[in-house]
Design a protein around this motif. Structure first.
Motif, PDB file in Angstrom:
ATOM      1  N   HIS A   1      -3.756   6.223   1.422  1.00 35.02           N
ATOM      2  CA  HIS A   1      -3.258   5.757   1.118  1.00 35.02           C
ATOM      3  C   HIS A   1      -4.440   5.625  -0.382  1.00 35.02           C
ATOM      4  CE1 HIS A   1      -4.666   2.505   5.021  1.00 35.02           C
ATOM      5  NE2 HIS A   1      -3.724   3.623   5.216  1.00 35.02           N
ATOM      6  N   HIS A   2      -5.461   6.379  -0.646  1.00 39.67           N
ATOM      7  CA  HIS A   2      -5.914   6.494  -2.541  1.00 39.67           C
ATOM      8  C   HIS A   2      -6.148   7.332  -3.088  1.00 39.67           C
ATOM      9  CE1 HIS A   2      -8.441   3.701   1.025  1.00 39.67           C
ATOM     10  NE2 HIS A   2      -7.602   3.423   0.037  1.00 39.67           N
TER      11      HIS A   2
ATOM     12  N   HIS B   1     -10.686   6.858   5.796  1.00 41.73           N
ATOM     13  CA  HIS B   1     -10.597   6.019   4.826  1.00 41.73           C
ATOM     14  C   HIS B   1     -11.055   6.146   3.575  1.00 41.73           C
ATOM     15  CE1 HIS B   1      -9.340   1.202   3.899  1.00 41.73           C
ATOM     16  NE2 HIS B   1      -8.071   2.402   4.044  1.00 41.73           N
TER      17      HIS B   1
ATOM     18  N   HIS C   1     -14.569  -4.824   2.224  1.00 40.72           N
ATOM     19  CA  HIS C   1     -13.787  -3.585   2.131  1.00 40.72           C
ATOM     20  C   HIS C   1     -13.387  -3.742   0.974  1.00 40.72           C
ATOM     21  CE1 HIS C   1      -9.736  -1.735   3.169  1.00 40.72           C
ATOM     22  NE2 HIS C   1      -8.911  -2.652   2.567  1.00 40.72           N
TER      23      HIS C   1
ATOM     24  N   HIS D   1      -0.531   1.682  -0.886  1.00 42.55           N
ATOM     25  CA  HIS D   1      -2.026   0.638  -0.419  1.00 42.55           C
ATOM     26  C   HIS D   1      -2.712   0.780  -1.767  1.00 42.55           C
ATOM     27  CE1 HIS D   1      -3.036   1.077   3.859  1.00 42.55           C
ATOM     28  NE2 HIS D   1      -2.002   1.891   3.571  1.00 42.55           N
TER      29      HIS D   1
HETATM   30  S1  CUK Z   1      -6.910   0.042   1.806  1.00 42.88           S
HETATM   31 CU1  CUK Z   1      -4.914  -0.689   2.148  1.00 42.88          CU
HETATM   32  S2  CUK Z   1      -5.124  -2.674   1.005  1.00 42.88           S
HETATM   33 CU2  CUK Z   1      -6.821   2.439   2.730  1.00 42.88          CU
HETATM   34 CU3  CUK Z   1      -7.786   0.873   0.018  1.00 42.88          CU
HETATM   35 CU4  CUK Z   1      -6.830  -2.117   1.435  1.00 42.88          CU
END
Ligand code: CUK
Ligand code: CUA
Length: 762
Positions: free
Chosen positions: A122-123, A171, A333, A504
């Motif tokens: 994701h990041h 996450h 979010h 993401h």
């Molecule tokens: S999250 Cu996927 S669009 Cu894992 Cu940063 Cu918000």
């Protein structure tokens, strides 16, 4: 560069002046516009993204590869893909997961003794020094199987995977603190922290927990140190994104959450589903954590051990005054600290607002002991009003925020609206909006979450591409859209399809901050950065058999693998250590053995091992898998897996029918080629080639190749004297092989010099 600017401005001039006559290309340009149905706006966008052949991008982007478990590297503004980095998932080109050394990295990511060969990245986060990207390391998380990986940007290789010892999913990673002291990773779905422990969902409130983990990073070693890492236990709110404080807020971190309802669904039992129960309340909680204090608490021995990991319990965190909550609207979010570290921006995905919290106000409330309430776990809750700087209504479904080089300017994605909102977080007003295609997740600006954002471009990482590209079946490519943010109004420049997993988040860094190596010190295990025990130098290659274990110490250099025959008995366990002896830039060799499911990519200087059980008798060619030279196809050998008790009946190899005439022809070919080499050398040395480092490297490599012919002349002449025309001819031929490589390099150097304006020196 001068040339580029001139051409580009001519191009723009032509467009702007309605294609008035300019000397070189007005008609052509107009023809192209007409033929391709392009507008002036298109042409302008093209000119802003086009990077001419031979030129390079200003920024390099590292994008999460989503479900591919990899990282995708591309250039901005060209949006040209440069590399996929294998991280949580095997990647055959790089031998990742197919050679022993990289398998060792993937093995670190095993959970409960089992291989997990996919990841949901994701990041990504680039390492920072004083809050600025330093281009040394990249970190990325795996949401599905709570893991974090360390990639070294000296070679763009994954070096380490750590498994989170207390979560079942995560996450809010990877986010680094101002000097990369820690890499932050927050949980996602609450679960019992103790491993392999069952509690029914009815005990969610009592037995399920979330948390935030702070992985200690040792920059010198380039590795995370698990024993110096720790977590802060949190209630079973669903922790989500995180960000580290900077400047005045350095030492603190912020993690948003949703489903603070702690709702338990059960649609199959007639209960309303999670989506309803998890968004019922008007607010959730922003977690505010003093990580510097938490680190001291761990040092003072006040952490509990949970699965062999330092855990600060909720109780301890409250007692030590390092954990606070602030209400945040509604199902947020994304949480993003401003470049100056003064504000924290949270977007509620079911609210039209972004909330801008003031770090100064938060600190004042904490100091004054001004709390509105406590949550059910006893954590002090600050009043929303006491912490808020401003709230701005941006549109439907605001998610993530990034920052501009211009002060106070931010960009927030509007998922439901499919737009990017440009706004001012100091004054709380909207500046501009731009439609994107479609349903944007993260926006990403150049160096946009550092203390010094670089502005210029924004990339919209969109969830759906729908009608933007040529259809390729129900599974559509992902879509990255490049947006010019240099002016007051945002301008959409380019759509890039990305066919490898959902993006993401991404980070972009100025390309000139990256200083990747072009070769390894000979004999390096690139996955440990240490000398590889299987490395050998030229002339030291050997095959060692002990019992049923065969170890081959091999080398590769254009265009042969030494040894060229490996003989083993069926059932032997075979390990082949491969050292690439090349010093030349980009002279990578690959290696595979037919049908033994093994592959290695061996860059200059690298040593890598492949291992397999030779469990079937037969003849198996092995070869170099990179087209490395004109004689690449000849870069091969045979693995002979002999049946038990096999004895040779024939002991000589078939001979070629070479004659004296063949030998003389080869000798002449060698002399002719030498003449070509001499003329190229004469040209190169007649110009200022030493002013071109790339050429100097090529010349060095060329002479290196030529140097390998040493002693071969005496050798073929010796065989000729004995009228052994086969050996005489073949050794003369070998000289020619080296000459070909020399000439190849020489000609490449000559072309480079001619194209880059080399000047005569005399
Ligand atoms: S999250 Cu996927 S669009 Cu894992 Cu940063 Cu918000
Ligand atoms: Cu080495 Cu092909």
């Amino acid at each position: 560069m001068k040339k580029f600017n001139k051409q580009a401005s001519t191009l723009l001039l032509a467009a702007g002046m309605g294609l008035a006559a300019t000397a070189w290309s007005a008609d052509n340009l107009q023809d192209v516009l007409k033929a391709r149905g392009l507008s002036q706006q298109d042409l302008l966008a093209a000119a802003k993204t086009y990077v001419p052949t031979g030129k390079r991008d200003e920024f390099v982007t590292f994008s999460s590869g989503g479900q591919s478990g990899q990282v995708i590297v591309y250039g901005v503004p060209s949006m040209r893909i440069l590399k996929y980095i294998g991280v949580f998932t095997p990647e055959p080109w790089q031998g990742y997961g197919f050679d022993e050394n990289s398998k060792n990295v993937l093995k670190q990511g095993r959970i409960d003794g089992k291989d997990i060969t996919w990841g949901d990245t994701h990041h990504p986060a680039v390492s920072e020094t004083n809050g600025e990207y330093d281009g040394q390391f990249l970190f990325i998380n795996d949401k599905a199987n709570p893991r974090l990986a360390v990639i070294d940007l000296r070679d763009f290789e994954t070096k380490q995977i750590v498994v989170n010892p207390i979560y079942k999913s995560e996450h809010g990673g990877a986010f680094v603190t101002t000097n990369t002291e820690y890499v932050i990773e927050a949980a996602q779905y609450p679960a019992p922290l103790e491993n392999k422990k069952f509690f029914p969902l009815e005990e969610m409130n009592e037995k399920y927990r979330g948390g935030v983990t702070y992985w200690k990073f040792d920059r010198k070693e380039g590795r995370i140190v698990a024993k110096d890492s720790f977590s802060v236990e949190l209630p079973p709110y669903w922790q989500d994104l995180s960000d580290a404080g900077k400047g005045p807020s350095d030492g603190w971190s912020f993690t948003n959450s949703f489903c603070s309802e702690r709702y338990v669904g059960g649609i199959e039992k007639g209960r309303p589903p999670y989506e309803a129960g998890c968004s019922a309340k008007d607010t959730d909680y922003l977690h505010v954590i003093n990580w510097k204090k938490a680190a001291e608490v761990v040092k003072a021995g006040k952490a509990k051990q949970m699965n062999g990991h330092n855990l600060i319990t909720i109780e301890t965190a409250i007692k030590e005054g390092l954990l606070y909550l602030i209400p945040e609207p509604k199902s947020p979010h994304g949480v993003d600290v401003t470049p100056d570290g003064k504000f924290i921006v949270v977007a509620g995905k079911l609210d039209t607002h972004v909330s801008v919290y003031s770090f100064e106000k938060i600190q004042a409330a904490i100091k004054a002991g001004k709390f509105e309430s406590k949550d059910s776990y006893g954590i002090p809750v600050l009043g929303l009003k006491d912490a808020l700087h401003t709230q701005v209504s941006l549109g439907l479904g605001p998610l993530h925020t990034q920052y501009d080089s211009k002060p106070c300017v931010a960009y927030t994605s509007l998922y439901v609206d499919s737009r990017v909102a440009k706004w001012n977080y100091c004054e709380g007003k909207v500046l501009d909006k731009l439609s994107v295609h479609y349903n944007i997740g993260h926006p990403m600006t150049m160096e946009g979450d550092s203390t010094k954002p670089a502005g210029k471009y924004l990339v919209a990482l969109n969830k759906l591409s729908i009608d933007r590209f040529v259809p390729v079946g129900p599974l559509q490519p992902q879509s990255h859209q490049l947006i010019d943010i240099s002016g007051d109004k945002m301008q959409l420049l380019y759509d890039m399809p990305l066919p490898l997993g959902e993006p993401h988040y991404a980070v972009s860094i100025a390309a000139n901050k990256l200083k990747p190596a072009v070769r390894y010190k000979v004999g390096t295990d690139s996955r440990t950065d240490k000398p590889h025990p299987g490395a050998v130098r030229a002339g030291e290659e050997k095959t060692v058999k002990k019992g049923n274990k065969v170890e081959v110490f091999a080398t590769l250099i254009r265009s042969h693998i030494t040894p060229e025959t490996i003989e083993v008995d069926v059932g032997d366990e075979v390990t082949i250590h491969l050292t690439n002896l090349e010093r030349a830039q980009d002279e990578t060799h690959g290696f595979t053995v037919s049908t033994y499911n093994t592959h290695a990519s061996i860059e200059p200087g690298k040593t890598v091992s492949v291992k397999f059980k030779a469990d079937k008798e037969g003849v198996y060619p092995y070869y170099c898998t990179e087209f490395c030279s004109a004689l690449h196809l000849e870069m091969m050998g045979y693995l002979l897996v002999k049946p038990k008790g096999w004895k040779p009946t024939k002991t000589t190899l078939a001979k070629g029918n070479y004659t004296e005439a063949d030998y003389k022809a080869t000798v002449k070919k060698v002399a002719d080629t030498q003449a070509i080499i001499d003329s190229v050398v004469a040209y190169i040395t007649s110009v200022n080639y030493k002013d071109f480092p790339d050429v100097v490297a090529m010349v060095e490599d060329a002479f290196d190749q030529l140097g390998k012919t040493k002693g071969l002349k005496e050798k073929h002449e010796g065989f000729a004297a004995k009228k052994d025309w086969e050996n005489a001819n073949l050794w003369a031929e070998q000289i020619w092989q080296y000459q070909v490589k020399t000439a190849d390099l020489g000609l490449r150097a000559k072309t480079y010099l001619e194209q880059n304006g080399a000047k005569k020196v005399k």
